[in-house]
Motif scaffolding. Structure first.
Motif, PDB file in Angstrom:
ATOM      1  N   ILE A 117       0.824  -1.211   0.000  1.00 23.55           N
ATOM      2  CA  ILE A 117       0.000   0.000   0.000  1.00 23.55           C
ATOM      3  C   ILE A 117       0.861   1.266   0.000  1.00 23.55           C
ATOM      4  O   ILE A 117       2.037   1.220   0.364  1.00 23.55           O
ATOM      5  N   ASN A 118       0.259   2.337  -0.395  1.00 22.39           N
ATOM      6  CA  ASN A 118       0.883   3.648  -0.242  1.00 22.39           C
ATOM      7  C   ASN A 118       0.798   4.005   1.253  1.00 22.39           C
ATOM      8  O   ASN A 118      -0.294   4.089   1.793  1.00 22.39           O
ATOM      9  N   GLU A 172       4.372   0.010   1.401  1.00 25.34           N
ATOM     10  CA  GLU A 172       4.388  -0.668   2.708  1.00 25.34           C
ATOM     11  C   GLU A 172       3.710  -2.028   2.580  1.00 25.34           C
ATOM     12  O   GLU A 172       2.629  -2.163   2.019  1.00 25.34           O
ATOM     13  N   LEU A 173       4.371  -3.015   3.151  1.00 25.05           N
ATOM     14  CA  LEU A 173       3.875  -4.381   3.108  1.00 25.05           C
ATOM     15  C   LEU A 173       2.810  -4.578   4.194  1.00 25.05           C
ATOM     16  O   LEU A 173       3.007  -4.181   5.341  1.00 25.05           O
ATOM     17  N   VAL A 174       1.684  -5.191   3.787  1.00 23.07           N
ATOM     18  CA  VAL A 174       0.571  -5.440   4.711  1.00 23.07           C
ATOM     19  C   VAL A 174       0.264  -6.937   4.659  1.00 23.07           C
ATOM     20  O   VAL A 174       0.238  -7.514   3.573  1.00 23.07           O
ATOM     21  N   PHE A 175       0.083  -7.564   5.818  1.00 20.10           N
ATOM     22  CA  PHE A 175      -0.217  -8.995   5.827  1.00 20.10           C
ATOM     23  C   PHE A 175      -1.542  -9.315   6.486  1.00 20.10           C
ATOM     24  O   PHE A 175      -1.893  -8.724   7.519  1.00 20.10           O
ATOM     25  N   ARG A 204       5.006  -1.711   8.138  1.00 21.86           N
ATOM     26  CA  ARG A 204       5.892  -0.552   8.004  1.00 21.86           C
ATOM     27  C   ARG A 204       7.164  -0.887   7.224  1.00 21.86           C
ATOM     28  O   ARG A 204       8.019  -0.026   7.023  1.00 21.86           O
ATOM     29  N   ASP A 205       7.285  -2.142   6.775  1.00 15.34           N
ATOM     30  CA  ASP A 205       8.440  -2.504   5.940  1.00 15.34           C
ATOM     31  C   ASP A 205       8.145  -2.119   4.496  1.00 15.34           C
ATOM     32  O   ASP A 205       7.055  -2.373   3.997  1.00 15.34           O
ATOM     33  N   LEU A 206       9.142  -1.534   3.850  1.00 13.39           N
ATOM     34  CA  LEU A 206       8.947  -1.085   2.473  1.00 13.39           C
ATOM     35  C   LEU A 206       9.561  -2.094   1.514  1.00 13.39           C
ATOM     36  O   LEU A 206      10.734  -2.452   1.657  1.00 13.39           O
ATOM     37  N   CYS A 207       8.764  -2.582   0.561  1.00 10.68           N
ATOM     38  CA  CYS A 207       9.314  -3.491  -0.436  1.00 10.68           C
ATOM     39  C   CYS A 207       8.419  -3.584  -1.657  1.00 10.68           C
ATOM     40  O   CYS A 207       7.443  -2.854  -1.784  1.00 10.68           O
ATOM     41  N   VAL A 208       8.761  -4.498  -2.556  1.00  9.64           N
ATOM     42  CA  VAL A 208       8.051  -4.688  -3.824  1.00  9.64           C
ATOM     43  C   VAL A 208       7.651  -6.150  -3.929  1.00  9.64           C
ATOM     44  O   VAL A 208       8.423  -7.024  -3.530  1.00  9.64           O
TER      45      VAL A 208
END
Ligand code: ADP
Ligand code: ZN
Length: 435
Positions: A268-269, A283-286, A302-306
């Motif tokens: 997500i943004n 931001e990674l959401v689980f 709050r971790d940033l990735c692709v």
């Protein structure tokens, strides 16, 4: 030949995986709505009922959970099972802010250990291996998670925990450890100690390492691989979603496969909460779709990735996440420029320095200062002041090219920066102390 712990799941067709996720998600939302008042209130506020969530396409209707919610609901407010069915807690290492406590039923522990078994198998582990676990044991999830996974695979497990590094190496040599599990910063320290003790990688039997729990760069990976003579694999997880094993690296080493049968990822943004398309950084959401005791829905890591669904040469069909570039709250804003500590680490190692460094940020006369202390190798030491100044200037220049702002670099003598046996602390932001 690639080995799988659960071939059916790890190589399942996208269609079948989606069907499994849809079923599990619908059941999980119902379970949470019925048993967790805190989340039921959030859903009611948003006007969402469990029957509105039938498939992964409906995921966006659900409210997010964040670390702030975990603090509000501390300690029992998000528990979805009676205490009589819970058998364990684990807790965050508290890298940022107050600790978070997570709960497990026996079933939750089984599934978590199974995820870790997948990671060990992907790193080549079998019941012939001797697996030395030097993550911390106790409240921290690293030790217990990998320990359980190692048992499942049938490795001979050495539950060392962290610390006493010379003894770690003694055990490694005496028992012929073949797999090492710890944080990347501790792996680097073990490599350094091995050499200090006069050994080379030929004196140990290690072949693979499973390193995670903190950000590390590709440069750090190569440096550890060389010092220990191994192949180093990344593993990711967080206490809120069980611990390590949410995702793991395979032989291709171009990102970590997410155990999608247990966790549905979204990107997500971070500012707007909008779901971003595959391939964009965010931001990674689980959403945990199998956890019983502490099932978080749409938890913001709050971790940033692709994320990427590109076909992987290992044969796994599980979606991959890139190495997290850091947490959104690790990012430093210095003189208006966004700086990740990992960018600095990349330059240091490229320029031949050790991965032992400390970044200090402060504000003097309303202007931000950036000081980086960097340890030299013994060969880099010189008693000529001018040599040292030249080296400092040259390194500061390389960092400026990467970041766009000039740091002050201080080269310090070998072994003067404290080593980490768990998660390394590499940033001190003194500006926070003034606020
Ligand atoms: P804490 O928030 O106190 O550090 P945890 O011990 O649960 O709590 O740590 C989870 C966090 O550690 C993740 O959200 C992530 O930021 C970081 N992390 C875990 N594994 C990795 C990894 N392989 N690469 C980068 N960061 C990681
Ligand atoms: Zn793969």
């Amino acid at each position: 030949m690639e080995r799988y712990w659960n071939q059916e799941i790890e190589t399942m067709s996208r269609e079948d995986m989606k069907k499994l996720q849809d079923e599990r998600l619908a059941a999980q939302v119902k379970h949470v709505y019925e048993n967790v008042e805190y989340y039921r209130n959030l859903m009611d506020e948003k006007g969402v009922k469990p029957e509105d969530v039938k498939s992964t396409e409906d995921l966006h209707k659900l409210p997010f959970l964040s670390k702030a919610d975990l603090r509000d609901a501390y300690p029992y407010g998000l528990l979805a099972k009676p205490l009589s069915e819970c058998v364990r807690i684990q807790s965050t290492s508290g890298t940022t802010g107050r600790r978070v406590v997570a709960f497990y039923t026996q079933h939750d522990i089984d599934l978590w250990e199974d995820c870790c078994a997948r990671a060990i198998t992907a790193a080549g582990g079998t019941n012939e291996d001797v697996c030395q676990v030097c993550y911390g044991y106790g409240l921290f999830t690293g030790g217990p998670g990998l320990n359980g996974g190692s048992h499942k695979v049938g490795c001979l497990t050495l539950p060392m925990s962290s610390g006493n590094t010379e003894r770690q190496i003694q055990f490694m040599r005496d028992l012929g450890s073949t797999i090492l599990c710890c944080t990347p910063s501790y792996a680097a320290y073990i490599g350094e100690t091995l050499h200090d003790m006069g050994y080379t990688p030929d004196d140990i039997k290690l072949k693979a390492g499973i390193f995670g729990a903190e950000p590390w760069t590709e440069e750090m990976r190569r440096s550890i691989e060389n010092s220990l003579g191994i192949k180093a694999y990344d593993i990711y997880g967080l206490t809120e979603t069980s611990g390590p094993g949410v995702s793991f690296e395979c032989s291709e080493q171009t990102g970590m496969h997410i155990n999608e049968d247990h966790f549905i990822p979204e990107i997500i943004n971070p500012d707007t909460g909008e779901v971003l398309p595959e391939g964009e950084v965010g931001e990674l959401v689980f959403t945990s779709i199998t956890k019983e005791a502490f099932p978080l829905l749409r938890y913001r890591t709050r971790d940033l990735c692709v994320l990427s669904r590109k076909k992987c040469s290992c044969g796994r069909t599980l979606i991959k996440m890139s190495k997290p570039m850091g947490r959104s709250d690790d990012m430093l804003i210095i003189r208006g420029v966004n700086v990740f500590p990992s960018q600095i680490e990349t330059v240091l190692i490229e320029q031949g320095y050790t991965p032992n460094y400390l970044i200090e940020v402060d504000r003097v006369n309303n202007s931000d200062t950036l000081d980086i202390s960097v340890e030299m190798n013994p060969e880099q030491l010189s008693d000529k002041v001018k040599d040292m100044q030249d080296k400092e200037r040259q390194l500061a220049g390389a960092i400026k090219t990467m970041l766009g702002i000039s740091p002050k670099v201080h080269l310090v003598s070998p072994k003067s920066i404290a080593r980490s046996e768990g998660k390394a602390v590499r940033v001190i932001d003194k500006r926070k102390l003034h606020d």
